[in-house]
Every structure is written in C-alpha cells, then in structure tokens.
Design a protein around this motif. Structure first.
Motif, short mmCIF file in Angstrom:
data_model
loop_
_atom_site.label_atom_id
_atom_site.label_comp_id
_atom_site.label_asym_id
_atom_site.label_seq_id
_atom_site.Cartn_x
_atom_site.Cartn_y
_atom_site.Cartn_z
N ALA A 101 -55.23 52.37 -23.57
CA ALA A 101 -54.90 51.40 -22.53
C ALA A 101 -54.87 49.99 -23.09
O ALA A 101 -55.45 49.71 -24.14
CB ALA A 101 -55.93 51.47 -21.41
N VAL A 102 -54.19 49.12 -22.37
CA VAL A 102 -54.28 47.69 -22.64
C VAL A 102 -54.67 47.02 -21.33
O VAL A 102 -54.05 47.27 -20.29
CB VAL A 102 -52.94 47.12 -23.17
N VAL A 103 -55.71 46.22 -21.38
CA VAL A 103 -56.17 45.52 -20.18
C VAL A 103 -56.24 44.02 -20.47
O VAL A 103 -56.95 43.59 -21.38
CB VAL A 103 -57.56 46.02 -19.74
N GLU A 104 -55.50 43.26 -19.70
CA GLU A 104 -55.49 41.80 -19.87
C GLU A 104 -56.04 41.14 -18.60
O GLU A 104 -55.64 41.48 -17.49
CB GLU A 104 -54.07 41.30 -20.11
N LEU A 105 -56.96 40.22 -18.79
CA LEU A 105 -57.52 39.49 -17.65
C LEU A 105 -57.22 38.00 -17.80
O LEU A 105 -57.35 37.45 -18.90
CB LEU A 105 -59.05 39.66 -17.57
N VAL A 106 -56.83 37.38 -16.72
CA VAL A 106 -56.57 35.95 -16.75
C VAL A 106 -57.39 35.29 -15.64
O VAL A 106 -57.15 35.52 -14.46
CB VAL A 106 -55.07 35.66 -16.52
N PHE A 165 -38.84 44.82 -24.39
CA PHE A 165 -40.26 44.66 -24.72
C PHE A 165 -40.81 45.97 -25.30
O PHE A 165 -41.49 45.99 -26.33
CB PHE A 165 -41.01 44.26 -23.44
N ARG A 166 -40.44 47.07 -24.66
CA ARG A 166 -40.93 48.39 -25.11
C ARG A 166 -40.38 48.75 -26.48
O ARG A 166 -41.12 49.23 -27.35
CB ARG A 166 -40.49 49.47 -24.12
N LEU A 167 -39.08 48.53 -26.67
CA LEU A 167 -38.46 48.94 -27.93
C LEU A 167 -38.99 48.11 -29.11
O LEU A 167 -39.23 48.65 -30.20
CB LEU A 167 -36.94 48.83 -27.83
N LYS A 168 -39.22 46.83 -28.87
CA LYS A 168 -39.81 46.00 -29.93
C LYS A 168 -41.21 46.50 -30.28
O LYS A 168 -41.62 46.54 -31.43
CB LYS A 168 -39.89 44.53 -29.47
N ALA A 169 -41.93 46.87 -29.23
CA ALA A 169 -43.29 47.36 -29.44
C ALA A 169 -43.28 48.64 -30.27
O ALA A 169 -44.12 48.84 -31.16
CB ALA A 169 -43.96 47.60 -28.09
N LEU A 170 -42.30 49.51 -29.99
CA LEU A 170 -42.21 50.77 -30.74
C LEU A 170 -42.00 50.50 -32.23
O LEU A 170 -42.62 51.15 -33.09
CB LEU A 170 -41.06 51.63 -30.18
N GLU A 171 -41.16 49.50 -32.51
CA GLU A 171 -40.91 49.12 -33.90
C GLU A 171 -42.21 48.68 -34.57
O GLU A 171 -42.52 49.08 -35.68
CB GLU A 171 -39.93 47.95 -33.89
N ILE A 172 -42.94 47.83 -33.85
CA ILE A 172 -44.21 47.33 -34.41
C ILE A 172 -45.20 48.47 -34.62
O ILE A 172 -45.86 48.57 -35.65
CB ILE A 172 -44.82 46.25 -33.48
N PHE A 173 -45.24 49.38 -33.63
CA PHE A 173 -46.15 50.53 -33.74
C PHE A 173 -45.82 51.34 -35.00
O PHE A 173 -46.71 51.73 -35.75
CB PHE A 173 -46.03 51.42 -32.49
N PHE A 182 -51.73 65.38 -23.91
CA PHE A 182 -51.11 64.28 -23.19
C PHE A 182 -51.68 62.94 -23.66
O PHE A 182 -52.81 62.85 -24.11
CB PHE A 182 -51.37 64.47 -21.69
N GLY A 183 -50.83 61.92 -23.56
CA GLY A 183 -51.30 60.57 -23.86
C GLY A 183 -51.22 59.73 -22.60
O GLY A 183 -50.17 59.68 -21.96
N GLN A 184 -52.32 59.10 -22.24
CA GLN A 184 -52.31 58.23 -21.06
C GLN A 184 -52.35 56.77 -21.54
O GLN A 184 -53.22 56.40 -22.32
CB GLN A 184 -53.52 58.52 -20.16
N PHE A 185 -51.37 56.01 -21.07
CA PHE A 185 -51.21 54.64 -21.57
C PHE A 185 -51.13 53.66 -20.43
O PHE A 185 -50.09 53.05 -20.19
CB PHE A 185 -49.94 54.54 -22.42
N GLU A 186 -52.21 53.54 -19.67
CA GLU A 186 -52.09 52.63 -18.53
C GLU A 186 -52.19 51.18 -18.98
O GLU A 186 -52.76 50.86 -20.02
CB GLU A 186 -53.11 52.96 -17.45
N ARG A 187 -51.65 50.33 -18.16
CA ARG A 187 -51.54 48.91 -18.50
C ARG A 187 -52.08 48.12 -17.31
O ARG A 187 -51.59 48.28 -16.19
CB ARG A 187 -50.07 48.58 -18.71
N ASN A 243 -49.25 51.22 -26.73
CA ASN A 243 -49.31 51.06 -25.28
C ASN A 243 -48.12 50.25 -24.78
O ASN A 243 -47.49 50.58 -23.77
CB ASN A 243 -50.62 50.38 -24.88
N SER A 244 -47.78 49.18 -25.50
CA SER A 244 -46.68 48.32 -25.05
C SER A 244 -45.35 49.07 -25.05
O SER A 244 -44.46 48.76 -24.27
CB SER A 244 -46.59 47.08 -25.95
#
Lengths: 253, 472
Positions: free
Chosen positions: B251-256, B55-63, B216-221, B183-184
């Motif tokens: 950050a990325v914040v998802e609510l369901v 998931f992370r590596l695909k995200a890096l590609e997209i980024f 620094f980069g803060q990337f909370e999820r 973030n991903s």
C-alpha cells in the motif's frame, strides 16, 4: 486425606543430592515451622513442592489431600490448592497487582464464567486494608520497584486472595522491619483455619513470636532431624545452629 | 485449547477467525503477471482520465528499473514472484451503501470479521475492501453535510480531482522506493478523504482490507487531507486467509495535515504468515499541525514499514507509536522516519517489538534535523522483548542533528521474559501461555493506553492468541 504429605522425597540438582528421603506431614488446621541453617535444602523443598523444573526428582511423593502433585505443572499444583509465598518475588513490568490477581482468579473459574469486577475489587480493597497497603498499590506494576516489605505484603495479599488449602512461606520474614513483620504475621494469622495448613520456612525464630507454630521442625543436610513444639524454636535461637550441626551431623553422615 | 475456543467467541478479529475464504467469482480479472497491458486493463476498467494512466505507466517503468533493496533489507524479498501474482480482481466497481446490497459471500466475510457490528458501535464511517475494490462504503450523513469526503481512490480522482490531484503522489513520490512505484502502477481501492477547514470528526473513520484470493496482490492507495484546523482519526484493519502461496500487500498511504490540523492514523494488521507486507506511509505536517501514526504489526511473513512525518511548518509535531510482534517464521522490519524541515518542530518515536521463537524484529529509525534549523526536538525509545533464546532483534538508528538548540534523545532496551518470571506467574495458577501473554501485555501496556479502547481490547486479544499458539 486432609493433609499435605511429603513421602521419601529425594531431589538432586546437577547430580548433587539436596533432599534426602525427606518426610513431612502437615494436617489442615496446623502451622508447621521449618527451620535450619542456610544450604540445608529449605528453599529447594519449597520450589519442588510448587513444581519448579530446575530440580531432578529422584523418587518420592507429595500428596495434597491424597492426590500426588509431584511432577505436575506449576499451574496445576496451584489449582490443586498449594500456594508458595516466594523468598524473592519476581517483578512483572507493566502488569498491575489488580490485573495479576484477577488473572490468577480468572484462571480458576470454569470456562465461560467471568469474575464479578465489583465484588472482586471490594474484596481486594478489604484485604489490602487489613494488610495496611495503600489502595494506590493496585495500579502499580507487580513488585516493580517495591521495597522488601512491600513485596512480602504483596505475597500475603495474593495468598489471601487465592485462598489456598496449603500455604508454603519461604523466608517471608527476610527483609522485613519489625512493623512490616507484625502486619504480615497478622495477615497470616487471620488466614489460619481448620481448612488450611501452613509450612513456614524461616531461618530465624523472630517470625515465630508472631506466627505461633503448632510444630517446629529442624532441617539439616536435606532432611528433618528433629521436631518439637514451639519451644524448640526458642531453644534453637539460644543454642544456635552449630548445636544442630554438632548434634545431628553424625546422624546424617 | 478450550481457552482459545473461548477467546474465539469474544474476539473481533483474530488469526484463526480470518482463516477462511470463499470460492473465487470475479467479474474483472487482470490475469497473472505485470506488464503494460495489465496496467492499461486496470485503468480501463476504472474508466480513468488519461493523466492517471500516464501516472501508472511511468510508475511501471520506474518499478521495472529499480533494484530490490536487498542490500540492506531481508533477502526474503527475492522470493516474491511478481510474474505469478494477480494484480487486479473485483466483482464490480461501485461499492454498496447498504450491507444488504453487498454480495452474500463478501457480506458474510465482513460479518465474520465483525465489521458491520463495529460500524454500529463506534465508527463514523466504514469502507470494506475485498481484494481490489471496496464492496461497501458508507459515512454518516451529517458528515456528508459538513463537506467531508470519504471515497475510494478511483472515485476520488475522478470526482474530486481539484481536491486530490494536487497532493496525489506528492508526499510519497512514485520513485520513493520499488514498492511505492509498484503501488503507483497498480493501485486500486483504499480511501481518499478530505476533511474541510475546522471540521473535527468525533468518531473514527475505518477501512478494512481483506484479501480473499490466492496469489493475489493488494495495492490500495490512501490519501487523507485535513484542511486547516481539521481533525480526523482513521483506522485500518487487515486480514487474509492462510494460503499455501505467498500473497503481496503493498500500500501507499499519504497524509496531508494543513495548518493546525490533526491526523491520527491507526493500523492493526493481522496478516496470515504468507503475506509480504511492504507498505509506504508518510505524512506531511504544516505549521502547527500534528500527524500521529499508531501502528500494530502482527502476523505476515515479512513486513517492511517505516511510517514517517515530514515536519514542514513551524511548530509541527510528528509521532510514531508502534508495536510489532514477530512469531516463528516472521520478520517484522519496522521503524519510523522524522524529517524536520522547520524550526520548533518536535517528533516522538516509541517502538516496542516482541520476538517469539524464531521470530525476528528489526527497528530502523531515521531522524533528520538539518543545520539551518533551531529548537527542534526528537525523542526516540525502542524496546525489544525476547520470548526465547532463538529470537532475534536488531536496532538501526540513523540520527543526523545539526543546527542550534536541537535536541535528540535516544533510548533503547532489550529484555527477556525469564523462566523465573513464568514460574512465578504459573505458581499463581496461570498457564504458560497466559503467563507469557500477560508479560507481553505488560510490556506494551503503557503504549496501548494511547489507543482507542476498542482497538486496545482487540490488540490485547490478538496478543493472547499469538502467545497461546506459541507455547510448545
């Protein structure tokens, strides 16, 4: 020392002289009325006394109990004990009357001291009652959507709550019907004391039927041209301001 | 300045109080710059399942592929030096359950920010993140018994994949935007929360995000799931010291919110003026559910944040209440998105922005109601207050409405604090700064009533601080 003394005050705006060697002394315990036709500098005087920055002070002094307040910031002048009841009070959206007056009171306290909320509201409600203001008013935004009479009552409420040494009231009677005029005047009369001086600026004699002045001054073209007792106001009323112009135009030219 | 000192003592979180840092001493450090190795390092340190690394590596590609959104956004984004940023820093992987077990410098940091005290007073649970990982995490025991889960992202994905995996990256796909992809790829920390069916939390859960290290980069999820009929309020606070160089928070914040659930998410951010704050926040509301974002943006160099609600089920409700304060040198680019995907859905957006000095605020709103829907409603109000003539404010509403009986109402206003208003207040004895902050507080007053009391008190003080500092 117990006086508000204006000495040789010269004020201009955009190079045009408005106040010209203006002199006036108000001892504590007295009510002075300042009358005169429109455009003679009455409101300018009130704003300059309160520290408004739009005017250029060329020379002079304003001594509040001996201390020169001319050139000080508006909040410092307020803390020194001068209150201005505005002709056109500003609307402050979202700020309630209760919170506004509380902030003004808090600003007078020494660092680290807080207002006692219970006592504050007790006093506020008592003073509102005497001005026949509905207590619901405390939650309303300051002056927002107020009628002319409500705004003026709110000015007097603030004046009563801040207990200044000297009160300057700029055309407080304008926009008031006869009932509101009586209530406002009662509020002012209630505050009259040996510890406090008043300058009541008005265009009409009507207000002075309710707030009886000790001295009446007639202002014309940037200075006081004539002073007398309360009868002077009545004389002005019957003769009209044209009389002032005719009588004193030559003197001021 | 004596007034400021006074407020310093009373305030819980303010810009000056946040302006301190401790020497850096990290056990885990991914180094400088971002490439596959960085991502692998983060995943390895966290001992993640292979699917997470994928998931992370695909995200890096997209980024890497996605361009910067500078066509429409602030070109200041170009000044982010991705190759100079540190993407992962931590002292350890397991958050302490007691403040006594938190390392001293970290504990002192949070004590200075007042977090343990707030926890005692009015919170159901707290997570305190220091750079990349949570240092402290604790929830009241009775909530644990009811089946509430409140953990960090690593623990959430490792321990409860059956709960979190189905929704992870679904409300906000990796490719949503360049920064959601970033973030991903690099996410660490944040909160994963699950509230079981019918459980209604009476007190809020809180997370506090603290950046301590420079560059620094803060990337909370964060992922919050409220099951059917559940209710939760979550609050986050953020600060960072004032460093010379830019710091990145993304950050990325998802609510369901499942059927008839309610989620309220409150943010009070107070970043220092070197932080790029680029956050993607979106909630999904099922039938009869409600998602409410309350968002206060104070500080940062550039904030880009448009909390959204996808109104997926019939009768779902979405709300965004936001306050943004842009001081000198700051740009608050904020707004809201409402996607109506079912009949009888309603949304409400109230945005208040304040621009001081050279500060700039921008509102971007998007309301979407497609043709096949009936009886949807949106109300949008955006009001801007300008404190002096150099301030700037822009509004970009994008509203598409079709279908039957759908109504949209949009109101916008711009007002100024006039010199005459300030003079009036000063005549009553307020200083210029006090007068301005009173006017600003009046401007946001109605909206603040929607906040929990503790937060509206804090916000009022933050505004006072900002206004005191803005008077020349």
């Amino acid at each position: 020392m117990n006086t508000l003394e204006i000495k040789n005050l010269n004020v201009s705006i955009d190079g045009q002289a408005i106040l010209k060697d203006f002199n006036l002394t108000i001892p504590k315990g007295e009510v002075h009325a300042l009358m005169g036709p429109n455009g003679t500098g009455k409101s300018t005087l009130a704003k300059v006394m309160a520290g408004h920055e739009d005017y250029t002070v060329e020379s002079g002094e304003i001594l509040l109990d001996g201390e020169n307040i001319l050139g000080k910031e508006a909040d410092e002048i307020s803390h020194a004990g001068l209150f201005l009841a505005f002709q056109y009070p500003m609307e402050i959206p979202g700020v309630s009357i209760a919170n506004f007056i509380r902030a003004a009171r808090q600003a007078r306290l020494p660092e680290g001291e807080d207002i006692n909320a219970v006592e504050y509201y007790k006093e506020l409600y008592a003073k509102m009652d005497s001005l026949k203001m509905d207590r619901k008013f405390t939650a309303r935004s300051l002056n927002e959507g107020f009628s002319g009479g409500e705004k003026k009552r709110c000015e007097i409420l603030q004046m009563a709550m801040l207990e200044p040494k000297y009160c300057v009231m700029d055309e407080t009677d304008s926009g008031l019907d006869i009932d509101a005029l009586r209530i406002v005047s009662e509020g002012v009369n209630h505050m009259r004391s040996e510890e406090r001086g008043f300058l009541v600026i008005t265009h009409y004699q009507r207000l002075l039927d309710y707030i009886i002045p000790d001295v009446v001054h007639v202002m014309y073209d940037g200075r006081i041209v004539h002073s007398g007792d309360k009868e002077l106001a009545k004389e002005l009323e019957s003769k009209g301001y044209d009389w002032v112009k005719e009588e004193f135009a030559s003197a001021s030219a | 300045m004596s007034d400021t000192d006074l407020q310093d003592q009373a305030i819980q979180v303010d810009t000056e109080k946040g302006n301190f840092s401790y020497p850096e001493d990290y056990e885990f450090d991914a180094g400088v710059g971002l490439n596959e190795e960085t991502v692998k390092y983060i995943s390895k340190v966290k001992n993640e399942d292979p699917w997470v690394l994928d998931f992370r590596l695909k995200a890096l590609e997209i980024f890497n592929k996605k361009p910067m959104p500078t066509k429409w956004a602030d070109t200041d984004l170009e000044n982010i030096e991705f190759e100079k940023i540190r993407y992962y820093l931590s002292k350890g992987q397991v958050p302490a359950r007691s403040w006594d077990d938190v390392p001293d410098d970290v504990k002192e940091t949070f004590e200075r920010l007042g977090i343990p005290e707030q926890e005692r007073k009015f919170l159901a649970g707290v997570e305190a993140q220091f750079d990349s990982e949570a240092s402290y995490s604790r929830m009241k025991e009775d909530l644990e018994k009811e089946g509430v889960i409140f953990v960090g992202s690593t623990e959430g994905l490792a321990k409860y994949p059956e709960i979190f995996k189905p929704y992870f990256g679904k409300v906000i796909p990796t490719s949503d935007n360049k920064f959601s992809a970033l973030n991903s790829a690099t996410f660490s920390g944040g909160s994963f929360i699950y509230v079981p069916k019918g459980v209604k939390l009476k007190q809020p859960l809180q997370a506090y995000f603290r950046i301590n290290a420079e560059n620094f980069g803060q990337f909370e999820r964060t992922l919050i799931i409220a099951d059917e009929g559940a209710e939760i309020t979550y609050m986050e606070g953020c600060t960072a010291p004032k460093f010379e160089t830019a710091t990145l928070h993304s950050a990325v914040v998802e609510l369901v919110a499942l059927k008839n659930a309610k989620i309220q998410y409150i943010t009070v951010q107070n970043w220092s003026s070197n932080v790029f704050n680029l956050v993607t926040k979106r909630g999904m509301a099922d039938e009869g559910a409600e998602v409410k974002w309350i968002d206060c943006n104070i500080g940062s160099r550039l904030t880009m944040k448009y909390p959204g609600v996808v109104l997926k089920g019939q009768g779902a409700r979405g709300e965004v209440l936001s306050i943004a304060l842009a001081n000198d040198g700051q740009h608050q680019d904020t707004g809201a998105k409402m996607m109506h995907l079912a009949d009888n859905t309603t949304s409400n957006i109230i945005s208040k922005s304040i621009s001081i000095g050279e500060g700039r605020s921008t509102y971007r709103g998007q309301v979407h109601m497609p043709k096949h829907l009936k009886n949807c409603k949106n109300n949008t109000e955006c009001d801007a207050l300008l404190i002096n003539t150099n301030s700037r404010t822009d509004t970009y509403p994008a509203i598409t409405t079709r279908g039957q009986n759908n109504t949209v109402q949009h109101e916008a206003s711009v007002s100024k604090v006039s010199a005459e208003q300030i003079f009036y207040m000063m005549q009553r004895g307020l200083s210029e700064g006090e007068a301005m902050s009173l006017a600003v507080n009046g401007f946001v007053n109605e909206l603040m009533k929607a906040f929990p009391m503790e937060y509206s008190v804090e916000l009022k003080r933050l505004i006072d601080m900002e206004m005191e500092g803005s008077v020349g």
